[in-house]
Design a protein around this motif. Structure first.
Motif, PDB file in Angstrom:
ATOM      1  N   GLU A 121       0.835  -1.210   0.000  1.00  0.00           N
ATOM      2  CA  GLU A 121       0.000   0.000   0.000  1.00  0.00           C
ATOM      3  C   GLU A 121       0.867   1.256   0.000  1.00  0.00           C
ATOM      4  N   ARG A 122       1.986   1.179   0.683  1.00  0.00           N
ATOM      5  CA  ARG A 122       2.858   2.347   0.874  1.00  0.00           C
ATOM      6  C   ARG A 122       3.661   2.694  -0.372  1.00  0.00           C
ATOM      7  N   TRP A 123       4.189   1.683  -1.066  1.00  0.00           N
ATOM      8  CA  TRP A 123       5.142   1.986  -2.141  1.00  0.00           C
ATOM      9  C   TRP A 123       4.695   1.618  -3.561  1.00  0.00           C
ATOM     10  N   LEU A 124       3.813   0.642  -3.707  1.00  0.00           N
ATOM     11  CA  LEU A 124       3.481   0.191  -5.059  1.00  0.00           C
ATOM     12  C   LEU A 124       2.765   1.225  -5.929  1.00  0.00           C
ATOM     13  N   LEU A 127       5.230   3.648  -7.629  1.00  0.00           N
ATOM     14  CA  LEU A 127       6.162   2.979  -8.530  1.00  0.00           C
ATOM     15  C   LEU A 127       5.469   2.482  -9.793  1.00  0.00           C
ATOM     16  N   ALA A 128       4.282   1.904  -9.649  1.00  0.00           N
ATOM     17  CA  ALA A 128       3.589   1.307 -10.791  1.00  0.00           C
ATOM     18  C   ALA A 128       3.226   2.340 -11.848  1.00  0.00           C
ATOM     19  N   THR A 129       2.920   3.557 -11.427  1.00  0.00           N
ATOM     20  CA  THR A 129       2.538   4.613 -12.364  1.00  0.00           C
ATOM     21  C   THR A 129       3.722   5.464 -12.804  1.00  0.00           C
ATOM     22  N   PHE A 130       4.890   5.185 -12.257  1.00  0.00           N
ATOM     23  CA  PHE A 130       6.134   5.897 -12.503  1.00  0.00           C
ATOM     24  C   PHE A 130       6.120   7.329 -11.958  1.00  0.00           C
ATOM     25  N   GLU A 131       5.197   7.606 -11.043  1.00  0.00           N
ATOM     26  CA  GLU A 131       5.264   8.874 -10.332  1.00  0.00           C
ATOM     27  C   GLU A 131       6.524   8.895  -9.475  1.00  0.00           C
ATOM     28  N   LYS A 132       6.902   7.733  -8.987  1.00  0.00           N
ATOM     29  CA  LYS A 132       8.129   7.566  -8.220  1.00  0.00           C
ATOM     30  C   LYS A 132       9.104   6.708  -9.017  1.00  0.00           C
ATOM     31  N   VAL A 133      10.397   7.032  -8.943  1.00  0.00           N
ATOM     32  CA  VAL A 133      11.438   6.279  -9.635  1.00  0.00           C
ATOM     33  C   VAL A 133      12.081   5.303  -8.648  1.00  0.00           C
ATOM     34  N   TYR A 176      18.883   9.485  -8.789  1.00  0.00           N
ATOM     35  CA  TYR A 176      17.612  10.219  -8.708  1.00  0.00           C
ATOM     36  C   TYR A 176      16.477   9.424  -8.075  1.00  0.00           C
ATOM     37  N   ALA A 177      16.702   8.189  -7.689  1.00  0.00           N
ATOM     38  CA  ALA A 177      15.618   7.313  -7.237  1.00  0.00           C
ATOM     39  C   ALA A 177      14.897   7.860  -6.012  1.00  0.00           C
ATOM     40  N   ASP A 178      13.584   7.666  -6.008  1.00  0.00           N
ATOM     41  CA  ASP A 178      12.758   8.040  -4.858  1.00  0.00           C
ATOM     42  C   ASP A 178      12.617   6.877  -3.884  1.00  0.00           C
ATOM     43  N   THR A 179      12.565   5.652  -4.434  1.00  0.00           N
ATOM     44  CA  THR A 179      12.380   4.442  -3.635  1.00  0.00           C
ATOM     45  C   THR A 179      13.494   3.466  -3.988  1.00  0.00           C
ATOM     46  N   ILE A 180      14.198   2.955  -2.981  1.00  0.00           N
ATOM     47  CA  ILE A 180      15.382   2.140  -3.230  1.00  0.00           C
ATOM     48  C   ILE A 180      15.301   0.824  -2.461  1.00  0.00           C
TER      49      ILE A 180
END
Length: 402
Positions: A121-124, A127-133, A176-180
């Motif tokens: 719920e928190r990260w997918l 990421l799935a919509t590419f709003e986050k890299v 540049y990643a938002d989520t690693i």
């Protein structure tokens, strides 16, 4: 499957139209590394409605899991469309595909596979919509192909939290990643090579996390690659994927190997894109370039180069067709099979691209004609997702049952 369907060809043509309009005009900026690829990827997602579809798919998945505790994202019959898109993009800018694939195919997929309901719920959604890299960090300066045994990045328990220290390198999207996603060994006093590997999720801007500047590379310049540094990064248990150190959600080695297989089968589609573009450029050049009063395509040595390119194109395309049928049957190639696909297709693409440079002669060495970019990009496929020398080992182990 022996050829693309009419629908698949229409999809291919639509992607080519987007590439010609939105990517080719920016190639110089992408290839110099001055233009990160992320806004172009987001524009592609919006143009084809991929962001909306991803948002809906993730929403349905999470809703189903809330109710039943099960579910998953399936290929949904989109194998061919995904591989066509990957192939077409790779022929013009391999780095764009790398950045997209690592963010969606590795980062998001790892969370989907290993994460708790709350973590999904928190990260997918982002990421799935590419709003986050997303970035997927396992490689280290001294580990090379010995990803697990040579891993030095470690976490130690500190009350209800963990403290992370170490360094990762060659990390796609790292700057540049938002989520690693970060893999680290649990410092429990046992022999370093035998320690359990745990998986954590970090967010950009966390205290102690430093994201290095993009490296200058031989190829794939449109994909930012860099180092990550961890200095006493404090991590709550909510950032440990699966929130468990043991059992299915604990040791990450099997899951990483599965990720390697996914990367390696994707290389076949990337190689096909490079081969197709080299093939197209060389045929056109052979028809229009004249020497001694005739088109160079009339010379037998040029014809030999074109013929070998066509053989490579057919072989790799058939490999991709077989992959599509395998995925449609609900199966995945084994690690050995994936390594074989990666080994052959990357070598074929590199040979074709180097022959394309040779066919163009002096022009081929100039950036204006693009085949030199394709040659640099193709070479990276022999190292990307594990060096080809390591693929030989995995193939042999598969054959010998080891």
């Amino acid at each position: 499957m022996i050829e693309w369907s009419e629908t698949e060809l229409l999809i291919r043509d639509a992607i080519r139209e987007f590439v010609d309009k939105e990517i080719r005009p920016h190639l110089d900026a992408l290839e110099s590394g001055t233009l990160p690829p992320y806004d172009i990827i987001r524009k592609m997602f919006a143009s084809f409605g991929i962001d909306a579809l991803a948002r809906e798919s993730v929403s349905k998945l999470l809703s189903k899991e809330r109710g039943s505790g099960g579910g998953g994202l399936a290929f949904g019959g989109q194998e061919a469309m995904a591989l066509i898109a990957v192939s077409e993009l790779a022929g013009v800018s391999l780095g764009i595909v790398a950045s997209l694939g690592v963010s969606i195919g590795l980062t998001a997929q790892t969370i989907l596979t290993k994460g708790t309901q709350a973590q999904k719920e928190r990260w997918l959604p982002g990421l799935a919509t590419f709003e986050k890299v997303g970035a997927w960090a396992i490689t280290e300066p001294d580990s090379g192909s010995d990803a697990f045994g040579g891993m030095k990045t470690s976490v130690r328990r500190d009350g209800d939290e963990y403290v992370l220290n170490g360094q990762k390198t060659f990390i796609t999207n790292g700057p540049y990643a938002d989520t690693i996603i970060v893999y680290a060994k649990l410092d429990d006093g046992s022999d370093v090579r035998d320690r359990e590997v745990l998986t954590f999720v970090l967010d950009k801007g966390m205290p102690g996390l430093t994201q290095g500047k993009p490296f200058k590379k031989m190829g794939m310049m449109s994909s930012p690659t860099g180092e990550l540094f961890f200095s006493d990064v404090r991590l709550g248990r909510d950032r440990l994927l699966g929130e468990s150190e043991s059992g299915r959600d604990g040791d990450s080695k099997a899951e990483v190997k599965s990720g390697f297989a996914v990367e390696r089968i994707g290389v076949a589609a990337l190689a096909l894109g490079i081969i197709n573009e080299c093939h197209r450029l060389c045929v056109d050049y052979a028809k229009n370039r004249k020497l001694w009063g005739q088109e160079i395509g009339r010379f037998q040595l040029i014809q030999l180069k074109l013929a070998k390119m066509e053989v490579a194109r057919i072989n790799v395309q058939n490999m991709v067709f077989q992959l599509i049928e395998t995925l449609r049957a609900g199966k995945m190639p084994t690690l050995a099979e994936a390594s074989a696909m990666k080994l052959y297709s990357s070598e074929a693409a590199t040979e074709v691209a180097m022959e394309a440079v040779q066919l163009f002669g002096g022009n081929g060495y100039m950036a204006e004609y693009r085949v030199e970019q394709l040659a640099r990009d193709a070479k990276s496929l022999m190292i990307y997702a594990g060096s080809n020398e390591i693929q030989v080992t995995h193939i042999a182990k598969g054959l010998l049952g080891r």
